[in-house]
Design an enzyme around this catalytic site. Structure first.
Site, short mmCIF file in Angstrom:
data_model
loop_
_atom_site.label_atom_id
_atom_site.label_comp_id
_atom_site.label_asym_id
_atom_site.label_seq_id
_atom_site.Cartn_x
_atom_site.Cartn_y
_atom_site.Cartn_z
N PRO A 87 0.81 -1.22 0.00
CA PRO A 87 0.00 0.00 0.00
C PRO A 87 0.85 1.27 0.00
O PRO A 87 0.33 2.37 -0.21
CB PRO A 87 -0.85 -0.12 1.28
CG PRO A 87 -0.28 -1.23 2.06
CD PRO A 87 0.61 -2.05 1.19
N GLU A 114 2.20 -8.09 8.82
CA GLU A 114 2.22 -6.65 9.09
C GLU A 114 3.21 -5.89 8.22
O GLU A 114 3.20 -4.67 8.18
CB GLU A 114 2.56 -6.40 10.56
CG GLU A 114 1.78 -7.25 11.54
CD GLU A 114 0.27 -6.98 11.47
OE1 GLU A 114 -0.11 -5.82 11.28
OE2 GLU A 114 -0.48 -7.96 11.59
N ARG A 151 -4.28 -8.66 -20.30
CA ARG A 151 -5.32 -8.35 -21.29
C ARG A 151 -4.81 -7.40 -22.38
O ARG A 151 -5.38 -7.32 -23.45
CB ARG A 151 -6.59 -7.80 -20.63
CG ARG A 151 -6.45 -6.43 -20.03
CD ARG A 151 -7.74 -5.98 -19.34
NE ARG A 151 -8.79 -5.59 -20.28
CZ ARG A 151 -8.81 -4.44 -20.96
NH1 ARG A 151 -7.84 -3.58 -20.82
NH2 ARG A 151 -9.81 -4.16 -21.78
N ASP A 165 -10.79 1.47 -24.41
CA ASP A 165 -10.89 1.22 -22.97
C ASP A 165 -11.07 2.52 -22.20
O ASP A 165 -10.50 3.54 -22.57
CB ASP A 165 -9.60 0.59 -22.42
CG ASP A 165 -9.45 -0.86 -22.80
OD1 ASP A 165 -10.44 -1.45 -23.29
OD2 ASP A 165 -8.35 -1.41 -22.59
N1 ADE Z 1 -0.96 -5.16 0.06
C1 ADE Z 1 -1.86 -4.78 0.99
N2 ADE Z 1 -2.62 -3.78 0.57
C2 ADE Z 1 -2.21 -3.49 -0.70
C3 ADE Z 1 -2.60 -2.53 -1.68
N3 ADE Z 1 -3.59 -1.67 -1.47
N4 ADE Z 1 -1.95 -2.53 -2.86
C4 ADE Z 1 -0.95 -3.38 -3.08
N5 ADE Z 1 -0.53 -4.31 -2.20
C5 ADE Z 1 -1.15 -4.36 -1.01
#
Ligand code: ADE
Length: 240
Positions: A87, A114, A151, A165
């Site tokens: 994230p 974590e 794709r 697209d």
């Molecule tokens: N791992 C956990 N959350 C994630 C996300 N939003 N994007 C990519 N990998 C992740």
């Protein structure tokens, strides 16, 4: 042929994805090879442990360097692009999927628990997120990346131009209709029945701009608009 190696502690999560529809067909017709590596097999300790308590204390467990980095050493070559799903990464966009679809070899690391030992990042070229929310692991995120890239490979989708697209031209896609002509009192816009290609093109462009203006105005700020698009947009704004 593109090769994608994925490092994951949960290889079974990929079964449905790799064995269905367009992705399965792309694999069967050798457009792409996808291999899942369970990096637990690389753990050099008796119990095949892949995570440990964080130095300095704190909640949760942290993925150790050794299993992931030893697995990478078996896979990565000069031609590889190593991606870490997290994230904290930059958010995936269609334009980046297009860039990735030109690579020869993608290596994608899926984390769990974590977090990772920070030193894993030294072996990574790109850190990639699929959006500002937290998943239990990188597996679903890695499948999103693979799906959007595969794709786009030449021949993955029959007779389809990706130029239409959503996002490809920086706009949302125009509305589409198929049979029946009338459903529950709603009929297909006349212009689509006219056979007049230029009028259909103009109508679709206007609909794309209308949808983008109402649903995703942020996309319009980023886009270089053509003269024609600017004119239509000014009309839309006038009537808003
Ligand atoms: N791992 C956990 N959350 C994630 C996300 N939003 N994007 C990519 N990998 C992740």
């Amino acid at each position: 042929m593109m090769k994608i190696d994925i490092l994951s502690l949960f290889p079974e999560m990929f079964d449905g994805f790799l064995n269905t529809s367009i992705i399965k067909r792309a694999i069967d017709s050798s457009l792409v090879e996808v291999v899942i590596h369970d990096f637990r097999e690389y753990a050099d300790n008796k119990h095949k442990k892949v995570d440990d308590y964080p130095y300095g204390g704190g909640q949760g467990m942290v993925l150790m360097c050794q299993p992931i980095i030893d697995c990478l050493k078996d896979i990565v070559t000069k031609e590889s692009l190593v991606i870490l799903m997290s994230p904290q990464g930059k958010t995936l966009e269609q334009s980046y999927s297009q860039k990735l679809s030109l690579e020869k070899h993608l290596v994608i690391i899926c984390g769990h628990y974590e977090g990772f030992d920070e030193r894993i990042r030294d072996y990574v070229d790109v850190e990639l997120s699929i959006g500002d929310y937290v998943l239990t692991g990188g597996e679903l995120a890695s499948m999103v990346v693979c799906d959007s890239v595969i794709r786009l490979l030449d021949g993955a989708i029959k007779d389809i131009s990706h130029e239409d697209d959503s996002f490809s031209a920086g706009l949302l896609e125009y509305p589409q209709y198929t049979r029946p002509y009338e459903y529950d009192g709603n009929s297909v816009p006349d212009v689509l029945m006219s056979g007049h290609h230029e009028n259909i093109r103009k109508w679709r462009l206007k609909q794309s701009l209308l949808k983008t203006y109402h649903k995703r105005p942020d996309l319009l700020k980023k886009k270089d608009l053509s003269q024609e698009e600017l004119k239509i947009l000014q009309e839309i704004q006038k009537n808003d």
